[in-house]
Design a protein around this motif. Sequence first.
Motif, short mmCIF file in Angstrom:
data_model
loop_
_atom_site.label_atom_id
_atom_site.label_comp_id
_atom_site.label_asym_id
_atom_site.label_seq_id
_atom_site.Cartn_x
_atom_site.Cartn_y
_atom_site.Cartn_z
N ALA A 10 0.81 -1.18 0.00
CA ALA A 10 0.00 0.00 0.00
C ALA A 10 0.83 1.22 0.00
CB ALA A 10 -0.89 0.00 1.18
N THR A 11 2.03 1.02 0.32
CA THR A 11 2.86 2.19 0.11
C THR A 11 2.81 2.50 -1.36
OG1 THR A 11 4.74 0.79 -0.25
CG2 THR A 11 4.37 1.59 1.96
N LEU A 12 2.60 1.44 -2.14
CA LEU A 12 2.42 1.61 -3.57
C LEU A 12 3.60 2.30 -4.20
CD1 LEU A 12 -1.30 2.52 -3.42
CD2 LEU A 12 -0.22 0.31 -3.68
N GLY A 13 4.62 2.39 -3.46
CA GLY A 13 5.85 2.91 -4.03
C GLY A 13 6.70 1.73 -4.45
N THR A 14 7.90 1.98 -4.73
CA THR A 14 8.75 0.91 -5.20
C THR A 14 9.60 0.32 -4.09
OG1 THR A 14 10.44 2.52 -5.75
CG2 THR A 14 8.91 1.91 -7.48
N PHE B 23 -12.28 3.85 8.66
CA PHE B 23 -13.41 3.38 7.87
C PHE B 23 -14.13 4.58 7.24
CE2 PHE B 23 -17.94 2.43 7.48
CZ PHE B 23 -17.92 1.25 6.73
N ASP B 24 -14.40 5.58 8.04
CA ASP B 24 -15.11 6.76 7.53
C ASP B 24 -14.29 7.48 6.46
OD1 ASP B 24 -17.16 6.21 9.29
OD2 ASP B 24 -16.44 7.60 10.82
N ARG B 25 -12.99 7.51 6.67
CA ARG B 25 -12.14 8.19 5.69
C ARG B 25 -12.15 7.46 4.35
NH1 ARG B 25 -7.78 8.98 8.80
NH2 ARG B 25 -6.85 7.02 8.17
N LEU B 26 -12.14 6.15 4.42
CA LEU B 26 -12.20 5.38 3.18
C LEU B 26 -13.53 5.59 2.47
CD1 LEU B 26 -10.53 1.93 3.98
CD2 LEU B 26 -9.85 3.57 2.26
N VAL B 27 -14.60 5.61 3.24
CA VAL B 27 -15.93 5.82 2.66
C VAL B 27 -15.98 7.19 1.98
CG1 VAL B 27 -18.36 6.23 3.21
CG2 VAL B 27 -17.16 4.27 4.22
N LYS B 28 -15.47 8.19 2.67
CA LYS B 28 -15.49 9.54 2.08
C LYS B 28 -14.60 9.62 0.86
CE LYS B 28 -16.78 12.04 6.26
NZ LYS B 28 -16.34 12.88 7.38
N ALA B 29 -13.50 8.92 0.90
CA ALA B 29 -12.59 8.94 -0.26
C ALA B 29 -13.27 8.36 -1.49
CB ALA B 29 -11.32 8.16 0.07
N MET B 84 -5.51 6.54 -4.26
CA MET B 84 -6.61 6.89 -3.36
C MET B 84 -6.55 6.06 -2.09
SD MET B 84 -10.70 6.45 -3.95
CE MET B 84 -10.66 4.74 -3.43
N MET B 85 -6.30 4.78 -2.25
CA MET B 85 -6.26 3.90 -1.08
C MET B 85 -5.06 4.22 -0.20
SD MET B 85 -9.00 2.20 -1.32
CE MET B 85 -8.73 1.07 0.03
N SER B 89 -5.67 5.42 3.65
CA SER B 89 -5.45 4.34 4.62
C SER B 89 -4.85 4.81 5.93
CB SER B 89 -4.56 3.25 4.01
OG SER B 89 -3.32 3.80 3.61
N GLY B 90 -4.36 6.04 5.95
CA GLY B 90 -3.84 6.60 7.20
C GLY B 90 -2.75 5.76 7.81
N ASP B 91 -2.92 5.41 9.08
CA ASP B 91 -1.90 4.64 9.79
C ASP B 91 -2.08 3.13 9.63
OD1 ASP B 91 -0.71 6.93 10.72
OD2 ASP B 91 -1.99 7.03 12.50
N LEU B 92 -3.08 2.74 8.90
CA LEU B 92 -3.30 1.31 8.72
C LEU B 92 -2.16 0.69 7.92
CD1 LEU B 92 -7.10 1.31 7.85
CD2 LEU B 92 -6.05 0.57 9.99
N ARG B 93 -1.94 -0.58 8.16
CA ARG B 93 -0.88 -1.26 7.44
C ARG B 93 -1.45 -1.97 6.22
NH1 ARG B 93 0.06 -3.42 12.62
NH2 ARG B 93 1.70 -2.33 13.72
#
Lengths: 180, 158
Positions: A10-14, B23-29, B84-85, B89-93
């Motif tokens: 998800a970093t979606l970088g390289t 979750f809310d941020r993803l929905v808004k995005a 966008m994701m 995704s903020g601090d999520l991994r």
Amino acid sequence: MRIAIVVLAATLGTAWAQDIKMPPAFDKLAAKAEESVDVTLDSGMLQLGGKFLSDKDADEAKAKKLIGGLKGIYVRSFEFAKEGEYSAADVDALRSQLQPPVWSRVVGVTSKKGGEITEVYFKTSNGAQIGGLVVIDAEPKELTVVSISGAISPEDLADLGGQFGIPKVELPKSKGKEAK
Amino acid sequence: MRPRLLAVLLAASTGAFGADRDFDRLVKAVESRFGVQRTYIPLMGVASFFVKVARPEGASGFKLAVFEDLKLSADGDGAALDRMMADASGDLRPLVRVRSRRNHEWTYIFTGETGKAARMLIATFARGEATIVEVDLNRDALLRLMENPARAGGPFGK
């Protein structure tokens, strides 16, 4: 090796937070591939999982010990609609990072019949443990790279296949396969 | 209240609150990116009952947002969705990303830590629809997820 072994980034970088960096060309491959999978189990995720493993259960204790030494597990896999969608140069961009004395290629198998190449690299480390592992499996229409960062003992390697998104690597034994 | 207990409670509530924001941020995005509103699901409570029955063991705290009539192009949206994701995704991994041109489908799975276990956010984009699911995982569910991350989205996102 099926792409269903799947996998993220998800970093979606390289750059992966690991010992090697994925070539920028891999992002372009993802756009061309029929299916692409990235799986990222970084140190935070591994620690999170490790917290929930029990020391009392033998299997869990073993897994906990294994996880404890790892910094990250990363899998990147591509499945293409036809042959020739990726080039040797794409793979070479990764191989160029896996050079001695830090890295040693311990397995190199080429199938002339199927056009499959499987390579396994170990990162040199002091003592009985390996400092990291990279597996490249290149088939005419599929490309899979597995990178494991951190300390692993050779006897633990077999246990990793089929877990944590890591495909089981079965080295070819039949005719037509020639070890380099 | 003892300071240590207060600290634990604060940490736990902060983690949970942060995840709700994710979750809310993803929905808004998604709403912002595609100019759509999440689909109202009548009798969501009833639906939740069935979802509860169907969802994998060890999963709880189910949240769902469904979007319809998204304009997704087969070739052009992959990179845009990735961006966008990543932004949302903020601090999520990030745990898993799957792209399928064959099925015209993208799946993203993110994880975050809550007090007792893990929280998983799954976003699936396919055939003009998007689904965002948030679910909490207990110990066993988390370990199953780690065992085979790539299959984690199946029971929830599709």
